[in-house]
Design an enzyme around this catalytic site. Structure first.
Site, short mmCIF file in Angstrom:
data_model
loop_
_atom_site.label_atom_id
_atom_site.label_comp_id
_atom_site.label_asym_id
_atom_site.label_seq_id
_atom_site.Cartn_x
_atom_site.Cartn_y
_atom_site.Cartn_z
N LYS A 191 91.07 1.26 63.48
CA LYS A 191 92.39 1.10 64.11
C LYS A 191 93.25 0.21 63.23
O LYS A 191 93.05 -1.00 63.17
CB LYS A 191 92.30 0.50 65.50
CG LYS A 191 93.63 0.67 66.27
CD LYS A 191 93.90 -0.39 67.30
CE LYS A 191 94.55 -1.63 66.76
NZ LYS A 191 95.96 -1.45 66.33
N GLY A 244 92.17 -10.67 61.92
CA GLY A 244 93.42 -10.88 62.65
C GLY A 244 93.47 -12.29 63.21
O GLY A 244 92.83 -13.21 62.68
N SER A 245 94.18 -12.45 64.30
CA SER A 245 94.37 -13.78 64.86
C SER A 245 93.11 -14.28 65.55
O SER A 245 92.26 -13.49 66.00
CB SER A 245 95.52 -13.76 65.87
OG SER A 245 95.12 -13.08 67.06
N THR A 246 93.01 -15.59 65.65
CA THR A 246 91.86 -16.19 66.33
C THR A 246 91.82 -15.80 67.80
O THR A 246 90.76 -15.50 68.35
CB THR A 246 91.92 -17.72 66.18
OG1 THR A 246 91.78 -18.06 64.80
CG2 THR A 246 90.81 -18.40 66.96
N THR A 248 92.86 -13.06 69.22
CA THR A 248 92.38 -11.69 69.38
C THR A 248 90.89 -11.60 69.04
O THR A 248 90.15 -10.85 69.67
CB THR A 248 93.20 -10.73 68.51
OG1 THR A 248 94.58 -10.86 68.85
CG2 THR A 248 92.77 -9.29 68.72
N GLY A 249 90.46 -12.36 68.04
CA GLY A 249 89.04 -12.39 67.71
C GLY A 249 88.19 -12.84 68.90
O GLY A 249 87.10 -12.29 69.15
N GLU A 267 86.96 -12.19 61.37
CA GLU A 267 87.59 -13.03 60.32
C GLU A 267 88.98 -13.29 60.82
O GLU A 267 89.81 -12.39 60.90
CB GLU A 267 87.58 -12.29 58.97
CG GLU A 267 87.92 -13.20 57.78
CD GLU A 267 89.40 -13.25 57.48
OE1 GLU A 267 90.04 -14.27 57.85
OE2 GLU A 267 89.93 -12.30 56.91
N CYS A 302 96.03 -14.81 55.53
CA CYS A 302 95.23 -15.67 56.41
C CYS A 302 94.73 -16.91 55.69
O CYS A 302 94.56 -17.97 56.29
CB CYS A 302 94.06 -14.89 57.01
SG CYS A 302 93.00 -14.09 55.81
N GLU A 400 99.11 -22.11 62.48
CA GLU A 400 99.23 -21.02 61.51
C GLU A 400 100.59 -20.36 61.68
O GLU A 400 100.85 -19.69 62.68
CB GLU A 400 98.11 -20.00 61.69
CG GLU A 400 98.12 -18.93 60.62
CD GLU A 400 96.96 -17.96 60.73
OE1 GLU A 400 96.47 -17.50 59.67
OE2 GLU A 400 96.53 -17.67 61.85
#
Length: 498
Positions: A191, A244-246, A248-249, A267, A302, A400
């Protein structure tokens, strides 16, 4: 390509046929719902294509295709040398279509055509080639046992790998996941970010042309809250690799627990420190690389070196050099080879960056930049921006920003610099500038990050793992270690008559 003019690139862009459908089971298809979303050029605001908006129904189809392909062995049990040949051909096809791949990323997310054509697209070909060449060079193990016992330990592919990738390096991030996962023998459902789906769709088409069998490599463009979540919760996805973002992780970690305990390899975010000591022997090189470390790709990296810790005795001199470099790196039309910076990916990201900048103007010393600008009266462009004498607890130095905003923070002692560098929820990367080998090793040992670059910034290669610590996640891309994500250790114990 190096001699292409601005007009050359504009002409080539106008001639492109842009992919817009999902790629499932070896063919382009509309979303099951018939829905689409617009892919927008952030440099102009123009709609590039109406792209299939996949959701859970499409993810189901893609995962089912991947599972069928895995179970019947068309790829997973292909002779390693044959699988290698297919991925080598894919690398060659990326090179043969290099200009097209570069244009897709430049148009889709705003990066300069120079970077896309000399870094991103060639990098994708290189990584596919590197992993292809590793396929028939990774050996399994025989464990030590007594007479009459033979214990075989093999690396076996997991099955169906879901990959959710960001918009800042659309082609390269898709490659970092897919190349290793495919090389290991898995099926992949990718995706891409909704802001930048085009190069991933074209990559799938090239993979099919190279000989990757139907169902093995699928691409489902769509939104994170629908298509991404569906991959994360899917009961037949064996592994989810995410960049991606923390925030979303963390969601993907939850989705794993709510579904089938699939492996999740995140990551995530970063706020990387760059520490420059007074014994740095080449302040111009440090300035060059500090500017590159935050302004490359518009700061949408990142591992961007967004916190610059400078020993106080050289701070003013280094800041002056950085101002000169920032002023020479103003944004321009991404398709103009003379442009040093491109567009920010979209309006939402641009506004987010500018909120940090406007708040920073009230709490730190803005020494250059700080404005949103337009090119030809259009677009999402932000000047390279430097704040000096930033307090360590200022949001400029904590959060960030994911844009071309550098925070300069002075220090007096080595221990102070290391403590501030480590005082972050993130731990992706760091840089250290010194001519003292003892200090370089000592400070590198103490920095709690995945990669320390000494007398350079953001060093990476196919041979070395890329990933972080703390809330930068624990996934690792690149190197042979990335095979750890996409394989399982399987023991076969054989009793025989000795």
């Amino acid at each position: 390509m190096l001699d292409h003019t601005h007009q050359d690139w504009r002409s080539k862009a106008a001639e492109l046929t842009l992919p817009s459908q999902a790629f499932i089971d070896g063919k382009f298809v509309h979303a099951a719902s018939g829905k689409t979303f617009d892919s927008i050029n952030p440099a102009t605001g123009a709609v590039l294509a109406s792209v299939a908006e996949c959701d859970a129904a499409d993810v189901d189809l893609a995962v089912a295709a991947g599972r069928r392909a895995f179970e019947d062995g068309r790829w997973s049990r292909m002779v390693p040398g044959d699988r290698k040949a297919v991925l080598l051909k894919l690398a060659d096809l990326i090179r043969a279509n290099l200009e097209e791949m570069a244009l897709l990323d430049s148009l889709d997310m705003g990066k300069t055509i120079t970077d896309a054509s000399t870094i991103d697209a060639p990098g994708s070909a290189h990584f596919f080639q590197w992993y292809a060449e590793a396929i028939d060079k990774i050996y399994d193990e025989v464990a030590p046992t007594g007479p009459g016992d033979l214990a075989l330990v093999r690396r076996v592919p997991l099955g169906v790998v879901g990959a959710v990738v960001p918009w800042n390096f659309p082609l390269d991030m898709a490659t970092w996941k897919a190349a290793a996962a495919l090389a290991a023998g898995n099926s992949v459902v990718l995706k891409p970010a909704e802001q930048s789906p085009l190069s991933a769709l074209r990559l799938a088409e090239l993979a099919a042309e190279a000989g990757v069998p139907d169902g093995v490599f699928n691409v489902v463009p769509g939104y994170g809250a629908t298509a991404g979540k569906a991959l994360g919760l899917h009961m037949d996805v064996d592994c989810l690799a995410f960049t991606g973002s923390t925030a979303t992780g963390k969601l993907f970690m939850q989705y794993s627990g709510q579904s089938n305990l699939k492996q999740v390899w995140p990551e995530t975010g970063g706020k990387s420190p760059n520490i420059v000591f007074a014994d740095c022997g080449d302040l111009d090189a440090a300035a060059d690389m500090a500017a590159f470390g935050i302004f490359f790709n518009q700061g949408e990296v990142c591992s961007a070196n967004s916190r610059l810790y400078v020993e106080r005795s050289i701070k003013d001199a280094l800041v002056e050099k950085l101002i000169e470099r920032a002023q020479s790196m103003q944004p321009g039309d991404p398709l103009d080879p003379a442009s040093k910076m491109g567009a920010i990916v979209d309006e939402k990201q641009t506004q987010g960056i500018m909120r940090f900048v406007e708040e920073g103007k009230t709490s730190a010393d803005l020494v250059t930049g700080g404005d949103r600008v337009q090119i030809n009266g259009k677009g999402c462009f932000v000047q390279p921006t430097i704040f000096s004498d930033v307090a360590h607890d200022n949001p400029l130095a904590r959060d960030e920003i994911f844009g071309p905003v550098l925070s300069v923070i002075p220090f007096d002692r080595e221990d102070e610099a290391v403590a501030m560098a480590n005082d972050s929820i993130y731990g992706l990367a760091a840089s250290v500038w010194t001519d003292d080998l003892n200090r370089a090793c000592r400070v590198s040992d103490r920095l709690n990050v995945g990669t320390v670059s000494v007398n350079t910034v953001d060093a990476l290669s196919a041979q070395t793992p890329f990933g972080g610590m703390k809330q930068s996640g624990f996934g690792r891309d690149l190197s042979l270690h990335s095979f750890d994500k996409y394989t399982a250790l399987k023991t076969t114990w054989i009793k025989y008559r000795a």
